[in-house]
Design an enzyme around this catalytic site. Structure first.
Site, PDB file in Angstrom:
ATOM      1  N   ASP A   1      32.024  37.050  36.084  1.00 10.88           N
ATOM      2  CA  ASP A   1      32.768  37.170  34.831  1.00 10.88           C
ATOM      3  C   ASP A   1      33.139  35.826  34.222  1.00 10.88           C
ATOM      4  O   ASP A   1      32.987  34.774  34.856  1.00 10.88           O
ATOM      5  CB  ASP A   1      34.039  38.020  35.059  1.00 10.88           C
ATOM      6  CG  ASP A   1      34.717  37.720  36.396  1.00 10.88           C
ATOM      7  OD1 ASP A   1      34.550  36.604  36.917  1.00 10.88           O
ATOM      8  OD2 ASP A   1      35.410  38.609  36.913  1.00 10.88           O
TER       9      ASP A   1
ATOM     10  N   ASN B   1      45.554  45.242  41.235  1.00 12.50           N
ATOM     11  CA  ASN B   1      45.410  46.582  40.646  1.00 12.50           C
ATOM     12  C   ASN B   1      44.086  47.249  41.025  1.00 12.50           C
ATOM     13  O   ASN B   1      43.712  48.265  40.453  1.00 12.50           O
ATOM     14  CB  ASN B   1      45.539  46.505  39.112  1.00 12.50           C
ATOM     15  CG  ASN B   1      44.410  45.704  38.465  1.00 12.50           C
ATOM     16  OD1 ASN B   1      43.555  45.158  39.155  1.00 12.50           O
ATOM     17  ND2 ASN B   1      44.407  45.630  37.145  1.00 12.50           N
TER      18      ASN B   1
ATOM     19  N   HIS C   1      41.050  45.910  40.659  1.00 14.79           N
ATOM     20  CA  HIS C   1      39.844  45.564  39.887  1.00 14.79           C
ATOM     21  C   HIS C   1      38.849  44.788  40.751  1.00 14.79           C
ATOM     22  O   HIS C   1      39.223  44.095  41.695  1.00 14.79           O
ATOM     23  CB  HIS C   1      40.182  44.834  38.572  1.00 14.79           C
ATOM     24  CG  HIS C   1      40.624  43.417  38.688  1.00 14.79           C
ATOM     25  ND1 HIS C   1      41.441  42.808  37.761  1.00 14.79           N
ATOM     26  CD2 HIS C   1      40.388  42.456  39.606  1.00 14.79           C
ATOM     27  CE1 HIS C   1      41.653  41.558  38.099  1.00 14.79           C
ATOM     28  NE2 HIS C   1      41.034  41.323  39.210  1.00 14.79           N
TER      29      HIS C   1
ATOM     30  N   GLU D   1      38.634  46.811  35.070  1.00 14.28           N
ATOM     31  CA  GLU D   1      40.038  47.183  35.205  1.00 14.28           C
ATOM     32  C   GLU D   1      40.168  48.703  35.386  1.00 14.28           C
ATOM     33  O   GLU D   1      39.322  49.466  34.921  1.00 14.28           O
ATOM     34  CB  GLU D   1      40.808  46.759  33.943  1.00 14.28           C
ATOM     35  CG  GLU D   1      40.745  45.264  33.639  1.00 14.28           C
ATOM     36  CD  GLU D   1      41.600  44.405  34.560  1.00 14.28           C
ATOM     37  OE1 GLU D   1      41.930  44.831  35.682  1.00 14.28           O
ATOM     38  OE2 GLU D   1      41.927  43.270  34.152  1.00 14.28           O
TER      39      GLU D   1
HETATM   40  C1  F6R Z   1      36.950  36.648  39.754  1.00 19.03           C
HETATM   41  C2  F6R Z   1      37.064  38.090  39.729  1.00 19.03           C
HETATM   42  C3  F6R Z   1      38.335  38.805  40.068  1.00 19.03           C
HETATM   43  C4  F6R Z   1      39.087  38.194  41.248  1.00 19.03           C
HETATM   44  C5  F6R Z   1      40.403  38.927  41.473  1.00 19.03           C
HETATM   45  C6  F6R Z   1      41.217  38.310  42.595  1.00 19.03           C
HETATM   46  O1  F6R Z   1      35.643  36.228  39.399  1.00 19.03           O
HETATM   47  O2  F6R Z   1      36.132  38.716  39.396  1.00 19.03           O
HETATM   48  O3  F6R Z   1      38.054  40.150  40.355  1.00 19.03           O
HETATM   49  O4  F6R Z   1      38.288  38.268  42.394  1.00 19.03           O
HETATM   50  O5  F6R Z   1      41.161  38.904  40.294  1.00 19.03           O
HETATM   51  O6  F6R Z   1      41.611  37.025  42.226  1.00 19.03           O
HETATM   52  P1  F6R Z   1      42.303  36.049  43.257  1.00 19.03           P
HETATM   53  O7  F6R Z   1      41.284  35.708  44.266  1.00 19.03           O
HETATM   54  O8  F6R Z   1      42.707  34.851  42.431  1.00 19.03           O
HETATM   55  O9  F6R Z   1      43.463  36.781  43.828  1.00 19.03           O
END
Ligand code: F6R
Length: 251
Positions: A69, A138, A140, A145
């Site tokens: 992303d 959450n 994701h 989401e």
């Molecule tokens: C990042 C991504 C997100 C993160 C998730 C956890 O490329 O796709 O799904 O893996 O938000 O983020 P952290 O590791 O910062 O807790």
């Protein structure tokens, strides 16, 4: 169909284990197509991979990468863009060829055509061999989401309040966090031959529990991974703390 859940003692052990899985994959197939994630969780994994590269234990010269992303509204050289993150934490230190790096590039372009082009490139690469994921509090994965429905392919997404809140730690203020992103869809992710999801810390415990609950819901996108045939979850004790007896229902 089962998730392989590996519970480790520390963030460091999680990072080493993930880097070892990548190294093993790249040794087996030097032109591996890797799906990559950003965020706090994989930082240690990238550091381990750089160490292995410096010690000549891994060669990325034929590896192709696809990032999950990218934010909309941040230029690639913005310190919080995922382009910048990936170069800072990984690409600037190893020999992945510039032409083999794919990150959705959103600046000044129509998101619809970027998404179609990204999906086409994944197809042309014959799919992702090994996808690395983190998990949002959450549930994701990528920036898919929770909601009434999920998108299969790469698409434009409005970030959830919880995600904006969680990611505001990287910005000077909450108002600076982009509200939109382009993300690979759940179909693009589920199309990977193998998936490794990393989770660290107590804040992820509930999301990990729901991911392994035996129920699948678009309200918790990571729960879809229970339908994939080759998922390894590497969680530290805190992230795994709500799994029953550390022994999840889906094992
Ligand atoms: C990042 C991504 C997100 C993160 C998730 C956890 O490329 O796709 O799904 O893996 O938000 O983020 P952290 O590791 O910062 O807790």
């Amino acid at each position: 169909m089962a998730m392989d859940i590996v519970i480790v003692d520390s963030y460091k052990s999680m990072s080493i284990k993930a880097a070892e899985i990548i190294a093993e994959q790249v040794r087996k197939k030097n032109d591996t197509v890797l799906g990559l994630a950003t965020g706090s969780t994989p930082e240690g994994m990238y550091a381990c991979l750089i160490e292995m590269y410096d010690e000549k234990k891994i060669d990325f010269s034929a590896v192709v990468t696809f990032n999950l992303d990218e934010y909309i509204g941040l230029p690639p050289d913005h310190p919080q863009s995922y382009h910048h993150y990936m170069h800072r934490h990984f690409f600037d230190h190893v020999n992945v060829k510039a032409g083999n790096i794919n990150i959705p590039h959103c600046e000044g372009r129509d998101p619809g055509s970027i998404c179609r082009e990204y999906e086409r490139k994944i197809r042309e690469a014959e799919g992702i061999d090994l996808q690395i994921l983190g998990i949002g509090t959450n549930g994701h994965i990528g920036f898919n989401e929770p909601g009434e429905y999920l998108y299969t392919g790469t698409h434009l997404v409005e970030l959830a309040e919880e995600t904006i809140e969680a990611n505001s730690r990287f910005f000077d203020s909450r108002g600076e966090v982009p509200e939109q992103a382009v993300t690979m869809g759940v179909g693009s992710i589920m199309g990977a031959a193998r998936i490794v999801l990393l989770a660290s810390g107590e804040s992820k415990a509930e999301a990990v529990r729901k991911m392994c609950s035996g129920k699948v819901s678009t309200g918790h996108p990571a729960s879809l991974l229970q339908l994939h045939r080759a998922v390894t979850v590497i969680a530290d004790r805190e992230a795994a703390s709500l799994l029953k007896n550390n022994n999840p229902a889906c094992q």
